[in-house]
Motif scaffolding. Structure first.
Motif, PDB file in Angstrom:
ATOM      1  N   ALA A  29      59.001 -15.374 -33.467  1.00 39.61           N
ATOM      2  CA  ALA A  29      58.702 -15.840 -34.829  1.00 39.61           C
ATOM      3  C   ALA A  29      58.645 -17.368 -34.878  1.00 39.61           C
ATOM      4  CB  ALA A  29      59.739 -15.310 -35.806  1.00 39.61           C
ATOM      5  N   SER A  30      59.543 -18.028 -34.163  1.00 41.04           N
ATOM      6  CA  SER A  30      59.554 -19.494 -34.137  1.00 41.04           C
ATOM      7  C   SER A  30      58.279 -20.041 -33.505  1.00 41.04           C
ATOM      8  CB  SER A  30      60.763 -20.011 -33.346  1.00 41.04           C
ATOM      9  OG  SER A  30      61.953 -19.602 -33.938  1.00 41.04           O
ATOM     10  N   VAL A  31      57.910 -19.469 -32.365  1.00 41.16           N
ATOM     11  CA  VAL A  31      56.708 -19.931 -31.662  1.00 41.16           C
ATOM     12  C   VAL A  31      55.470 -19.687 -32.518  1.00 41.16           C
ATOM     13  CG1 VAL A  31      55.230 -19.492 -29.656  1.00 41.16           C
ATOM     14  CG2 VAL A  31      57.700 -19.726 -29.358  1.00 41.16           C
ATOM     15  N   PRO A  88      61.136 -10.982 -18.641  1.00 35.37           N
ATOM     16  CA  PRO A  88      59.953 -11.853 -18.502  1.00 35.37           C
ATOM     17  C   PRO A  88      59.407 -12.337 -19.844  1.00 35.37           C
ATOM     18  CG  PRO A  88      59.677  -9.841 -17.218  1.00 35.37           C
ATOM     19  CD  PRO A  88      60.905  -9.662 -18.041  1.00 35.37           C
ATOM     20  N   LEU A  89      59.480 -11.501 -20.866  1.00 39.19           N
ATOM     21  CA  LEU A  89      59.008 -11.910 -22.182  1.00 39.19           C
ATOM     22  C   LEU A  89      59.894 -12.995 -22.777  1.00 39.19           C
ATOM     23  CD1 LEU A  89      58.142  -8.402 -23.665  1.00 39.19           C
ATOM     24  CD2 LEU A  89      56.577 -10.067 -22.644  1.00 39.19           C
ATOM     25  N   ARG A  90      61.199 -12.820 -22.632  1.00 39.18           N
ATOM     26  CA  ARG A  90      62.132 -13.838 -23.136  1.00 39.18           C
ATOM     27  C   ARG A  90      61.965 -15.158 -22.414  1.00 39.18           C
ATOM     28  NH1 ARG A  90      67.611 -13.655 -24.484  1.00 39.18           N
ATOM     29  NH2 ARG A  90      66.997 -15.679 -25.252  1.00 39.18           N
ATOM     30  N   ARG A  91      61.682 -15.100 -21.126  1.00 44.10           N
ATOM     31  CA  ARG A  91      61.487 -16.334 -20.349  1.00 44.10           C
ATOM     32  C   ARG A  91      60.334 -17.142 -20.954  1.00 44.10           C
ATOM     33  NH1 ARG A  91      60.218 -14.291 -15.435  1.00 44.10           N
ATOM     34  NH2 ARG A  91      62.360 -13.594 -15.214  1.00 44.10           N
ATOM     35  N   LYS A  92      59.238 -16.467 -21.302  1.00 44.48           N
ATOM     36  CA  LYS A  92      58.078 -17.144 -21.897  1.00 44.48           C
ATOM     37  C   LYS A  92      58.364 -17.635 -23.309  1.00 44.48           C
ATOM     38  CE  LYS A  92      54.484 -17.528 -19.357  1.00 44.48           C
ATOM     39  NZ  LYS A  92      54.095 -18.852 -18.951  1.00 44.48           N
ATOM     40  N   THR A  93      58.936 -16.774 -24.149  1.00 48.16           N
ATOM     41  CA  THR A  93      59.175 -17.179 -25.536  1.00 48.16           C
ATOM     42  C   THR A  93      60.204 -18.304 -25.619  1.00 48.16           C
ATOM     43  OG1 THR A  93      60.790 -15.405 -25.876  1.00 48.16           O
ATOM     44  CG2 THR A  93      58.523 -14.979 -26.583  1.00 48.16           C
ATOM     45  N   ARG A  94      61.229 -18.242 -24.770  1.00 54.61           N
ATOM     46  CA  ARG A  94      62.244 -19.303 -24.763  1.00 54.61           C
ATOM     47  C   ARG A  94      61.619 -20.632 -24.346  1.00 54.61           C
ATOM     48  NH1 ARG A  94      66.330 -16.726 -22.483  1.00 54.61           N
ATOM     49  NH2 ARG A  94      65.324 -16.834 -20.458  1.00 54.61           N
TER      50      ARG A  94
END
Length: 114
Positions: A29-31, A88-94
């Motif tokens: 949501a932030s991104v 892997p998704l969290r790595r990108k969003t973070r």
């Protein structure tokens, strides 16, 4: 074929899975917000942000699917499979949330940051 784990997930392990999913939602949501504000000219983003937004998704989802599949094939519990797929998704969003957050709002009359 590997032997499945006989033990059940503890409440703490389930909480960790819930936190991973929640953090993914918040970071996403932030991104999305920062990118939309960038399109509107109120957040400082690079000119290549729209291309980056589209090109990173297929690899992130493929990495997630592979990680989840590998966890299933190795006999992991459902919470471990979910965590493997979210990693892997969290790595990108973070990374995106940190990168875009550092850029900050676009000031009126200022040149856009590169």
């Amino acid at each position: 074929m590997s032997k499945k784990s006989a033990r059940y997930a503890t409440p703490v392990e389930l909480y960790v899975s819930w936190m991973n999913a929640s953090m993914l939602m918040v970071e996403t949501a932030s991104v999305m917000t920062m990118r939309m504000m960038g399109m509107a000219g109120t957040w400082s983003v690079t000119k290549s942000e729209n291309d980056r937004m589209m090109s990173e998704k297929p690899t992130a989802f493929l990495d997630s699917a592979v990680a989840g599949s590998m966890a299933v094939m190795s006999g992991k519990r459902p919470d471990e499979v979910m965590n493997a797929a979210l990693r892997p998704l969290r790595r990108k969003t973070r990374a995106n949330a940190r990168r875009l957050g550092k850029r900050g709002p676009a000031m009126p009359g200022s040149k856009p940051r590169r």
